[in-house]
Design an enzyme around this catalytic site. Structure first.
Site, short mmCIF file in Angstrom:
data_model
loop_
_atom_site.label_atom_id
_atom_site.label_comp_id
_atom_site.label_asym_id
_atom_site.label_seq_id
_atom_site.Cartn_x
_atom_site.Cartn_y
_atom_site.Cartn_z
N ARG A 47 0.84 -1.22 0.00
CA ARG A 47 0.00 0.00 0.00
C ARG A 47 0.87 1.26 0.00
O ARG A 47 0.50 2.28 -0.55
CB ARG A 47 -0.99 0.01 1.18
CG ARG A 47 -1.77 1.32 1.27
CD ARG A 47 -3.12 1.22 1.98
NE ARG A 47 -3.12 0.37 3.14
CZ ARG A 47 -2.53 0.67 4.32
NH1 ARG A 47 -1.87 1.80 4.45
NH2 ARG A 47 -2.60 -0.17 5.32
N TYR A 99 -14.56 17.38 -16.83
CA TYR A 99 -14.94 15.97 -16.90
C TYR A 99 -16.10 15.74 -15.93
O TYR A 99 -16.01 16.08 -14.76
CB TYR A 99 -13.74 15.09 -16.55
CG TYR A 99 -14.01 13.61 -16.57
CD1 TYR A 99 -14.25 12.95 -17.77
CD2 TYR A 99 -14.01 12.87 -15.41
CE1 TYR A 99 -14.49 11.59 -17.80
CE2 TYR A 99 -14.25 11.50 -15.43
CZ TYR A 99 -14.49 10.87 -16.62
OH TYR A 99 -14.74 9.52 -16.64
N ASP A 171 -5.51 18.66 -15.83
CA ASP A 171 -5.87 17.29 -16.20
C ASP A 171 -5.39 17.11 -17.64
O ASP A 171 -5.99 17.63 -18.58
CB ASP A 171 -7.39 17.11 -16.09
CG ASP A 171 -7.84 15.69 -16.46
OD1 ASP A 171 -7.07 14.97 -17.13
OD2 ASP A 171 -8.97 15.32 -16.08
N LYS A 196 -6.49 5.86 -20.01
CA LYS A 196 -6.71 6.25 -21.40
C LYS A 196 -5.46 6.01 -22.25
O LYS A 196 -5.15 4.87 -22.55
CB LYS A 196 -7.19 7.70 -21.45
CG LYS A 196 -8.30 8.03 -20.43
CD LYS A 196 -9.60 7.29 -20.68
CE LYS A 196 -10.58 7.34 -19.50
NZ LYS A 196 -10.90 8.66 -18.98
C1 LIG Z 1 -11.50 9.25 -17.86
C2 LIG Z 1 -11.14 10.60 -17.37
C3 LIG Z 1 -11.04 10.87 -16.00
C4 LIG Z 1 -11.34 9.83 -14.94
O1 LIG Z 1 -10.42 8.77 -14.94
P1 LIG Z 1 -10.81 7.25 -14.51
O2 LIG Z 1 -9.52 6.54 -14.78
O3 LIG Z 1 -11.95 6.82 -15.36
O4 LIG Z 1 -11.16 7.29 -13.07
C5 LIG Z 1 -10.68 12.15 -15.62
N1 LIG Z 1 -10.45 13.13 -16.53
C6 LIG Z 1 -10.55 12.90 -17.85
C7 LIG Z 1 -10.29 14.01 -18.80
C8 LIG Z 1 -10.90 11.64 -18.33
O5 LIG Z 1 -11.02 11.43 -19.64
#
Ligand SMILES: *Cc1c(COP(=O)(O)O)cnc(C)c1O
Length: 374
Positions: A47, A99, A171, A196
């Site tokens: 952890r 988001y 982000d 992603k």
């Molecule tokens: C998918 C996404 C998130 C969230 O991420 P998860 O891995 O699904 O928790 C946050 N910001 C953006 C721009 C995203 O495309």
């Protein structure tokens, strides 16, 4: 070293004496304490840290040009940790098409804990300036934004943030460091959903926070990561590391295809508007050009001539594109975004969001041609 080399070299196996070229997956949750009470490489309990996680975090920090990185079990866990590092009464600025789950997290969880949020148009400098209060501690930016592909001028917002002693977090999920390096443009924190493009194959969930300095905020986030335990599994770290080895190749190829598709769709009579920052018709094309390198990303959205029904019908007619949420994988995806976001979303009902994959561009264009014909 250039990006592609760094991506490969940073993930080399330097933690074992077996001479295995590919990094083994260290499933062990606990590590042997030495006679003097110390631990080799500070590995104690998974952890807190784990060899696969450490390799991944080192690589991500290097690729974003940051000092330190913390990885999480998802992008949302990473975002939660950033918000948790603030205190009751602190104020945060969010973009108006942030988001959608971030918006839900703030209104349904963090507002109850006394964090304050104001939603602003991040492309409007005056709106950002007038939303700043004495207790504003963080500005949150997403560029290009989801799903309207709005661009935020990071240098401009960073100047405002610095003048007012506010942290700037970006982000960077949609751009990846292949296309955009927020820390070089003045941001303090970069966050990713590594689910992603880093993972890249729609088979692993992950998130990370990368900081420019190993400062007080970094220490707080590290502590939250270890205490609250939203950490990625060793196998997930291994999968994301594998994705990183081909990140540059994938993102540049997908980006090229996306631009061609955007240009085709822009001319199609059934399409009202294409949101893609690499098109001259995008109102913030100049800002995108100034701050992005190697292209404008593999995400776009289109406004269909018609209503929600017309838009959804088109997703059903597409054969190469798969109708599914998420993005950044090798397969092209399409989605009616408002259906996913729910009734409170301000996404137009005729908007389809497109994630361009690694298929041949001609096949992708042909698919849209047939789906848009009557
Ligand atoms: C998918 C996404 C998130 C969230 O991420 P998860 O891995 O699904 O928790 C946050 N910001 C953006 C721009 C995203 O495309």
């Amino acid at each position: 070293m250039k990006f592609e080399t760094l991506a490969i070299k940073s993930l080399e196996n330097n933690l074992t004496n077996t001479n295995a070229v590919s990094v083994p997956i260290y499933l062990s949750t606990t590590f042997i304490r030495n006679e003097d009470g110390s631990y080799n490489n500070d590995f104690l309990y998974t952890r807190s840290n784990n060899p696969n996680r450490q390799i991944l975090e080192n690589s991500l920090a290097l690729l974003e040009g940051g000092k330190i990185c913390y990885t999480f079990s998802s992008g949302m866990a990473a975002i939660s940790a950033i918000f948790q590092s603030f205190s009751t009464g602190d104020h945060i600025l969010l973009p108006d098409d942030v988001y959608y789950n971030v918006y839900m997290l703030t209104t349904e969880v963090f507002e109850r804990w006394g964090l304050e949020f104001t939603i602003v148009d991040m492309s409007d400098k005056n709106e950002v300036l007038s939303a700043i209060k004495d207790n504003t501690k963080l500005i949150w930016v997403e560029t290009p934004s989801n799903p309207q592909l709005k661009i935020t001028d990071i240098e401009q917002i960073s100047e405002i943030a610095k003048k007012n002693d506010i942290l700037l977090a970006v982000d960077n999920t949609w751009s990846t460091p292949v296309l955009l390096k927020p820390l070089d443009l003045g941001a303090d924190i970069v966050m990713h959903s590594t689910t992603k493009y880093f993972g890249g194959h729609s088979d692993v969930l992950g998130g990370c926070v990368i900081l420019k300095e190993n400062n007080e905020t970094a220490q707080k986030i590290s502590h939250i990561q270890s205490l609250s335990g939203g950490v990625p599994s060793p196998f997930d770290c291994w999968l994301i590391s594998r994705g990183i080895q081909t990140l540059h190749l994938r993102v540049t190829a997908q980006t090229k295809t996306a631009k061609k598709l955007a240009k085709f769709l822009e001319k199609h009579p059934q399409i009202k508007k294409v949101n893609y920052p690499g098109l001259k018709s995008h109102t913030q094309f100049d800002i995108a050009k100034k701050q992005m390198k190697n292209g404008y990303g593999a995400m776009l959205s289109v406004l269909i001539k018609g209503n929600a029904e017309t838009a959804k019908k088109i997703t059903n007619k597409l054969k190469v594109f798969t109708t599914a949420t998420s993005l950044g994988g090798v397969e092209s995806l399409v989605e009616h975004r408002k259906s996913v976001e729910g009734i409170n979303s301000n996404t137009p009902e005729n908007l389809l969001r497109i994630s361009v994959g690694l298929e041949n561009v001609d096949d992708l264009i042909e698919d849209w041609k047939q789906a848009l014909s009557n």
